[in-house]
Design a protein around this motif. Structure first.
Motif, PDB file in Angstrom:
ATOM      1  N   LEU A   1       0.788  -0.621  -0.048  1.00 10.49           N
ATOM      2  CA  LEU A   1      -0.105   0.155   0.169  1.00 10.49           C
ATOM      3  C   LEU A   1       1.070   1.172  -0.294  1.00 10.49           C
ATOM      4  O   LEU A   1       0.757   2.547  -0.705  1.00 10.49           O
ATOM      5  CB  LEU A   1      -0.801   0.380   1.516  1.00 10.49           C
ATOM      6  CG  LEU A   1      -1.792   1.684   1.479  1.00 10.49           C
ATOM      7  CD1 LEU A   1      -2.377   1.444  -0.104  1.00 10.49           C
ATOM      8  CD2 LEU A   1      -3.100   0.994   2.499  1.00 10.49           C
ATOM      9  N   PHE A   2       1.972   1.504   0.981  1.00 10.98           N
ATOM     10  CA  PHE A   2       2.963   2.308   0.418  1.00 10.98           C
ATOM     11  C   PHE A   2       3.512   2.370  -0.517  1.00 10.98           C
ATOM     12  O   PHE A   2       4.188   3.779  -0.929  1.00 10.98           O
ATOM     13  CB  PHE A   2       4.242   2.610   1.910  1.00 10.98           C
ATOM     14  CG  PHE A   2       4.963   3.739   2.032  1.00 10.98           C
ATOM     15  CD1 PHE A   2       4.781   5.013   2.440  1.00 10.98           C
ATOM     16  CD2 PHE A   2       6.153   2.322   1.008  1.00 10.98           C
ATOM     17  CE1 PHE A   2       5.595   5.843   2.750  1.00 10.98           C
ATOM     18  CE2 PHE A   2       7.382   4.543   0.840  1.00 10.98           C
ATOM     19  CZ  PHE A   2       6.721   5.815   1.098  1.00 10.98           C
ATOM     20  N   GLY A   3       4.569   1.265  -0.999  1.00 10.72           N
ATOM     21  CA  GLY A   3       4.155   2.170  -2.172  1.00 10.72           C
ATOM     22  C   GLY A   3       3.340   2.500  -3.935  1.00 10.72           C
ATOM     23  O   GLY A   3       4.236   3.258  -4.615  1.00 10.72           O
TER      24      GLY A   3
ATOM     25  N   ALA B   1       2.714   6.750  -6.850  1.00  9.67           N
ATOM     26  CA  ALA B   1       1.544   7.400  -7.386  1.00  9.67           C
ATOM     27  C   ALA B   1       1.026   9.520  -7.554  1.00  9.67           C
ATOM     28  O   ALA B   1       0.429   9.825  -8.004  1.00  9.67           O
ATOM     29  CB  ALA B   1      -0.288   7.116  -7.253  1.00  9.67           C
ATOM     30  N   ARG B   2       1.739   9.276  -5.947  1.00  7.83           N
ATOM     31  CA  ARG B   2       1.353  10.873  -5.272  1.00  7.83           C
ATOM     32  C   ARG B   2       2.934  11.737  -5.396  1.00  7.83           C
ATOM     33  O   ARG B   2       2.768  12.692  -5.168  1.00  7.83           O
ATOM     34  CB  ARG B   2       0.968  10.559  -4.047  1.00  7.83           C
ATOM     35  CG  ARG B   2      -0.460   9.902  -3.928  1.00  7.83           C
ATOM     36  CD  ARG B   2      -1.639  10.216  -2.868  1.00  7.83           C
ATOM     37  NE  ARG B   2      -2.395   9.191  -2.645  1.00  7.83           N
ATOM     38  CZ  ARG B   2      -4.120   9.310  -1.807  1.00  7.83           C
ATOM     39  NH1 ARG B   2      -3.184  10.427  -0.382  1.00  7.83           N
ATOM     40  NH2 ARG B   2      -4.322   8.040  -1.777  1.00  7.83           N
TER      41      ARG B   2
ATOM     42  N   GLY C   1      -1.669   9.947   2.520  1.00  6.15           N
ATOM     43  CA  GLY C   1      -3.194   9.212   2.606  1.00  6.15           C
ATOM     44  C   GLY C   1      -2.951   8.539   4.123  1.00  6.15           C
ATOM     45  O   GLY C   1      -3.683   7.731   4.752  1.00  6.15           O
ATOM     46  N   PHE C   2      -2.313   9.025   4.424  1.00  4.48           N
ATOM     47  CA  PHE C   2      -1.860   8.210   6.778  1.00  4.48           C
ATOM     48  C   PHE C   2      -2.105   8.396   7.392  1.00  4.48           C
ATOM     49  O   PHE C   2      -2.378  10.046   7.366  1.00  4.48           O
ATOM     50  CB  PHE C   2      -0.165   7.254   5.758  1.00  4.48           C
ATOM     51  CG  PHE C   2      -0.111   6.233   5.386  1.00  4.48           C
ATOM     52  CD1 PHE C   2      -0.842   4.953   5.359  1.00  4.48           C
ATOM     53  CD2 PHE C   2       0.901   6.528   4.497  1.00  4.48           C
ATOM     54  CE1 PHE C   2       0.038   3.901   4.489  1.00  4.48           C
ATOM     55  CE2 PHE C   2       0.989   5.413   3.988  1.00  4.48           C
ATOM     56  CZ  PHE C   2       0.759   4.230   4.310  1.00  4.48           C
ATOM     57  N   ALA C   3      -2.681   8.417   8.274  1.00  2.00           N
ATOM     58  CA  ALA C   3      -3.562   9.279   9.020  1.00  2.00           C
ATOM     59  C   ALA C   3      -2.094  10.106  10.365  1.00  2.00           C
ATOM     60  O   ALA C   3      -2.349  11.312  10.744  1.00  2.00           O
ATOM     61  CB  ALA C   3      -4.193   8.565  10.294  1.00  2.00           C
ATOM     62  N   GLY C   4      -0.911   9.202   9.902  1.00  2.00           N
ATOM     63  CA  GLY C   4       0.454   9.725  10.943  1.00  2.00           C
ATOM     64  C   GLY C   4       1.867   8.759  11.042  1.00  2.00           C
ATOM     65  O   GLY C   4       1.080   7.275  10.433  1.00  2.00           O
ATOM     66  N   LEU C   5       2.751   8.650  11.407  1.00  2.07           N
ATOM     67  CA  LEU C   5       3.393   7.258  11.502  1.00  2.07           C
ATOM     68  C   LEU C   5       3.491   5.993  12.250  1.00  2.07           C
ATOM     69  O   LEU C   5       3.625   5.200  11.434  1.00  2.07           O
ATOM     70  CB  LEU C   5       4.580   8.035  12.539  1.00  2.07           C
ATOM     71  CG  LEU C   5       5.730   7.332  12.605  1.00  2.07           C
ATOM     72  CD1 LEU C   5       6.034   7.255  11.474  1.00  2.07           C
ATOM     73  CD2 LEU C   5       7.425   7.822  12.723  1.00  2.07           C
TER      74      LEU C   5
END
Length: 294
Positions: free
Chosen positions: A11-13, A18-19, A68-72
């Protein structure tokens, strides 16, 4: 960055590809660092990532949120799922014995071939040079501290005894949690750290390396992962293959070979101290034998 299990979603990749190109240069520096150092990031705070990227912790958080992640915390949880669970010792043993035929010769060959490969690599010029560097540090050490946890903790205890026999004071760092903290408190300037560590940047190892750095203690790392986080924080790195590929059982004897090479080399560079210590041990042994016979 290593490839992971087939079919496992990165998902991170996906979000990075994309961004990332849409982000500002400072945010790009953060996400590029995370992508290139995924295993290291699992053990780092936002402030540590900021220091490594020349940004601020707020910038680190903004970069993570821009993907797109809430945080670390959510980012780490996502990466841990991608890395997958650690292969247990029982699973490694099952994988190994399943791959061997039922005759004893195949098991003998598995171990002998593994040690032969390790010895070939230990004999390479770069490893000989690294061992020579290690011996030069140890010859002048006030005390040698030997780090190893799990099975390596047993090797640490044995090696500490060997160093003590040749007159070089030693201590063992082979516990976890609070018990390791009690061992670490004995480190002092003038010591040398010998560390057994592999790819995974576990907290015990990182804490030990940070304490060594604080005290100005040089670190000699024995590892089969010369590109690991531990390697980056060590002054001398000796490559010691252990096998364990494809989920197979690693061979701890290869590490023991390297440790005994180092101990014997140190003894040969300080023969007077070695013989004096061994002579005194023998005297004490005779005294114990006499008293025990009465």
């Amino acid at each position: 960055m290593n490839a992971r299990g087939k079919g496992r979603v990165d998902l991170f990749g996906d979000r990075f590809r994309a961004r990332a190109h849409q982000l500002s240069p400072r945010l790009q520096a953060v996400v590029n660092y995370i992508n290139d150092n995924r295993e290291v990031v699992l053990e780092r705070t936002a402030m540590q990532i900021a220091a490594a990227t020349g940004t601020s912790d707020a910038t680190v958080v903004r970069a993570i949120q821009a993907l797109g992640f809430a945080g670390l915390r959510e980012l780490k949880q996502t990466m841990e799922r991608w890395f997958g669970p650690t292969v247990t010792s029982s699973e490694k043993m099952l994988s190994t014995v399943s791959a061997l035929s039922s005759d004893v010769s195949s098991s003998i060959d598995f171990v002998l071939e593994g040690h032969q490969r390790a010895c070939d690599i230990l004999a390479r010029p770069q490893n000989r040079a690294a061992v020579a560097q290690a011996v030069a540090l140890l010859a002048d050490a006030r005390q040698v501290a030997i780090f190893g946890i799990g099975a390596s903790g047993i090797l640490a205890e044995y090696t500490a005894r060997l160093f003590s026999r040749i007159g070089l004071p030693s201590c063992v760092l082979n516990r976890t949690g609070f018990s390791l903290a009690e061992q670490l408190i004995n480190l002092q300037r003038g010591d040398v750290l010998v560390m057994m560590g592999q790819k995974s940047p576990h907290r015990e190892g990182l804490t030990t390396l940070r304490e060594a750095k604080r005290l100005g203690i040089p670190t000699i790392l024995l590892t089969q992962a010369p590109d690991s986080r531990f390697s980056q924080l060590s002054q001398v790195v000796v490559e010691v293959p252990r096998g364990g590929d494809n989920g197979r059982v690693p061979l701890h004897g290869t590490v023991l070979i390297c440790l005994e090479m180092i101990v014997l080399s140190v003894a040969s560079t300080r023969p007077q101290q070695t013989m004096k210590s061994m002579k005194r041990i023998n005297e004490l042994h005779r005294a114990i034998g006499k008293s025990g016979g009465r």
